[in-house]
Motif scaffolding. Structure first.
Motif, mmCIF file in Angstrom:
data_model
loop_
_atom_site.group_PDB
_atom_site.id
_atom_site.type_symbol
_atom_site.label_atom_id
_atom_site.label_comp_id
_atom_site.label_asym_id
_atom_site.label_seq_id
_atom_site.Cartn_x
_atom_site.Cartn_y
_atom_site.Cartn_z
ATOM 1 N N MET A 1 0.846 -1.160 0.000
ATOM 2 C CA MET A 1 0.000 0.000 0.000
ATOM 3 C C MET A 1 0.896 1.229 0.000
ATOM 4 O O MET A 1 1.901 1.271 0.688
ATOM 5 C CB MET A 1 -0.895 -0.022 1.240
ATOM 6 N N THR A 2 0.542 2.216 -0.805
ATOM 7 C CA THR A 2 1.309 3.450 -0.856
ATOM 8 C C THR A 2 0.403 4.627 -0.534
ATOM 9 O O THR A 2 -0.804 4.576 -0.753
ATOM 10 C CB THR A 2 1.929 3.676 -2.251
ATOM 11 N N LYS A 3 0.994 5.681 -0.039
ATOM 12 C CA LYS A 3 0.234 6.884 0.264
ATOM 13 C C LYS A 3 0.367 7.847 -0.907
ATOM 14 O O LYS A 3 1.482 8.167 -1.342
ATOM 15 C CB LYS A 3 0.754 7.527 1.551
ATOM 16 N N ALA A 4 -0.758 8.299 -1.431
ATOM 17 C CA ALA A 4 -0.766 9.209 -2.568
ATOM 18 C C ALA A 4 -0.555 10.645 -2.083
ATOM 19 O O ALA A 4 -0.657 10.949 -0.894
ATOM 20 C CB ALA A 4 -2.094 9.095 -3.307
ATOM 21 N N SER A 5 -0.265 11.542 -3.018
ATOM 22 C CA SER A 5 -0.031 12.936 -2.664
ATOM 23 C C SER A 5 -1.261 13.597 -2.040
ATOM 24 O O SER A 5 -1.131 14.558 -1.302
ATOM 25 C CB SER A 5 0.425 13.718 -3.897
ATOM 26 N N ASP A 6 -2.447 13.066 -2.322
ATOM 27 C CA ASP A 6 -3.660 13.633 -1.728
ATOM 28 C C ASP A 6 -3.971 13.032 -0.360
ATOM 29 O O ASP A 6 -5.000 13.318 0.228
ATOM 30 C CB ASP A 6 -4.856 13.471 -2.668
ATOM 31 N N GLY A 7 -3.072 12.181 0.155
ATOM 32 C CA GLY A 7 -3.247 11.599 1.472
ATOM 33 C C GLY A 7 -4.001 10.275 1.491
ATOM 34 O O GLY A 7 -4.057 9.625 2.520
ATOM 35 N N THR A 8 -4.578 9.885 0.357
ATOM 36 C CA THR A 8 -5.297 8.613 0.315
ATOM 37 C C THR A 8 -4.311 7.460 0.176
ATOM 38 O O THR A 8 -3.193 7.640 -0.277
ATOM 39 C CB THR A 8 -6.304 8.569 -0.850
ATOM 40 N N ARG A 9 -4.746 6.287 0.543
ATOM 41 C CA ARG A 9 -3.897 5.092 0.418
ATOM 42 C C ARG A 9 -4.369 4.269 -0.774
ATOM 43 O O ARG A 9 -5.558 4.148 -1.010
ATOM 44 C CB ARG A 9 -3.958 4.267 1.687
ATOM 45 N N ARG A 10 -3.403 3.723 -1.505
ATOM 46 C CA ARG A 10 -3.711 2.893 -2.669
ATOM 47 C C ARG A 10 -3.022 1.550 -2.524
ATOM 48 O O ARG A 10 -1.878 1.478 -2.108
ATOM 49 C CB ARG A 10 -3.216 3.563 -3.944
ATOM 50 N N THR A 11 -3.736 0.518 -2.903
ATOM 51 C CA THR A 11 -3.158 -0.815 -2.931
ATOM 52 C C THR A 11 -2.860 -1.155 -4.383
ATOM 53 O O THR A 11 -3.780 -1.288 -5.184
ATOM 54 C CB THR A 11 -4.131 -1.852 -2.324
ATOM 55 N N TRP A 12 -1.590 -1.264 -4.711
ATOM 56 C CA TRP A 12 -1.173 -1.603 -6.068
ATOM 57 C C TRP A 12 -1.066 -3.113 -6.172
ATOM 58 O O TRP A 12 -0.501 -3.774 -5.316
ATOM 59 C CB TRP A 12 0.160 -0.938 -6.397
ATOM 60 N N ARG A 13 -1.585 -3.664 -7.252
ATOM 61 C CA ARG A 13 -1.590 -5.112 -7.466
ATOM 62 C C ARG A 13 -0.742 -5.455 -8.690
ATOM 63 O O ARG A 13 -0.775 -4.764 -9.684
ATOM 64 C CB ARG A 13 -3.010 -5.611 -7.670
ATOM 65 N N THR A 14 -0.015 -6.548 -8.546
ATOM 66 C CA THR A 14 0.815 -7.066 -9.629
ATOM 67 C C THR A 14 0.252 -8.409 -10.056
ATOM 68 O O THR A 14 -0.244 -9.161 -9.232
ATOM 69 C CB THR A 14 2.267 -7.238 -9.141
ATOM 70 N N SER A 15 0.350 -8.717 -11.312
ATOM 71 C CA SER A 15 -0.157 -9.981 -11.840
ATOM 72 C C SER A 15 0.475 -11.173 -11.132
ATOM 73 O O SER A 15 1.676 -11.176 -10.841
ATOM 74 C CB SER A 15 0.137 -10.081 -13.336
ATOM 75 N N SER A 16 -0.320 -12.186 -10.877
ATOM 76 C CA SER A 16 0.213 -13.422 -10.292
ATOM 77 C C SER A 16 1.100 -14.171 -11.283
ATOM 78 O O SER A 16 1.833 -15.075 -10.910
ATOM 79 C CB SER A 16 -0.931 -14.332 -9.833
ATOM 80 N N HIS A 17 1.061 -13.787 -12.550
ATOM 81 C CA HIS A 17 1.895 -14.411 -13.583
ATOM 82 C C HIS A 17 3.285 -13.789 -13.644
ATOM 83 O O HIS A 17 4.136 -14.263 -14.369
ATOM 84 C CB HIS A 17 1.230 -14.302 -14.956
ATOM 85 N N SER A 18 3.494 -12.727 -12.886
ATOM 86 C CA SER A 18 4.781 -12.044 -12.905
ATOM 87 C C SER A 18 5.694 -12.625 -11.828
ATOM 88 O O SER A 18 5.411 -12.539 -10.645
ATOM 89 C CB SER A 18 4.591 -10.549 -12.645
ATOM 90 N N SER A 19 6.795 -13.186 -12.259
ATOM 91 C CA SER A 19 7.749 -13.729 -11.286
ATOM 92 C C SER A 19 9.011 -12.876 -11.210
ATOM 93 O O SER A 19 9.797 -13.012 -10.287
ATOM 94 C CB SER A 19 8.119 -15.159 -11.650
ATOM 95 N N THR A 20 9.199 -11.980 -12.182
ATOM 96 C CA THR A 20 10.416 -11.177 -12.223
ATOM 97 C C THR A 20 10.208 -9.751 -11.724
ATOM 98 O O THR A 20 11.175 -9.045 -11.495
ATOM 99 C CB THR A 20 10.951 -11.092 -13.667
ATOM 100 N N GLY A 21 8.978 -9.321 -11.590
ATOM 101 C CA GLY A 21 8.708 -7.949 -11.170
ATOM 102 C C GLY A 21 8.741 -6.962 -12.320
ATOM 103 O O GLY A 21 8.538 -5.773 -12.125
ATOM 104 N N ASN A 22 9.022 -7.434 -13.528
ATOM 105 C CA ASN A 22 9.056 -6.568 -14.708
ATOM 106 C C ASN A 22 7.677 -6.546 -15.355
ATOM 107 O O ASN A 22 7.425 -7.235 -16.329
ATOM 108 C CB ASN A 22 10.094 -7.064 -15.715
ATOM 109 N N CYS A 23 6.792 -5.776 -14.777
ATOM 110 C CA CYS A 23 5.428 -5.764 -15.295
ATOM 111 C C CYS A 23 4.751 -4.457 -14.906
ATOM 112 O O CYS A 23 5.406 -3.521 -14.466
ATOM 113 C CB CYS A 23 4.650 -6.956 -14.744
ATOM 114 N N VAL A 24 3.472 -4.412 -15.061
ATOM 115 C CA VAL A 24 2.695 -3.256 -14.647
ATOM 116 C C VAL A 24 1.928 -3.591 -13.381
ATOM 117 O O VAL A 24 1.708 -4.751 -13.056
ATOM 118 C CB VAL A 24 1.721 -2.783 -15.752
#
Length: 62
Positions: A1-24
């Motif tokens: 979870m990251t904190k956005a500049s507006d103070g809200t929290r966002r949960t960023w999700r990565t594909s379960s198919h990504s094993s290298t971290g090179n993805c969106v």
């Protein structure tokens, strides 16, 4: 979870198919879907409507 500049929290999700971290990563922001580069999240994000995000996924699957 990251904190956005507006103070809200966002949960960023990565594909379960990504094993290298090179993805969106995706996150829900209000009624939009945010997409960012997992290797360089500071570059910003692309905001899409759920419909546009669905269209993008369909094109990727082809």
């Amino acid at each position: 979870m990251t904190k956005a500049s507006d103070g809200t929290r966002r949960t960023w999700r990565t594909s379960s198919h990504s094993s290298t971290g090179n993805c969106v990563e995706t996150a829900r922001i209000g009624n939009q879907i945010a997409v960012r580069d997992s290797k360089n999240p500071a570059l910003g994000m692309l905001l899409l409507t759920p419909s546009a995000f669905g269209d993008l996924l369909e094109r990727i699957k082809r």
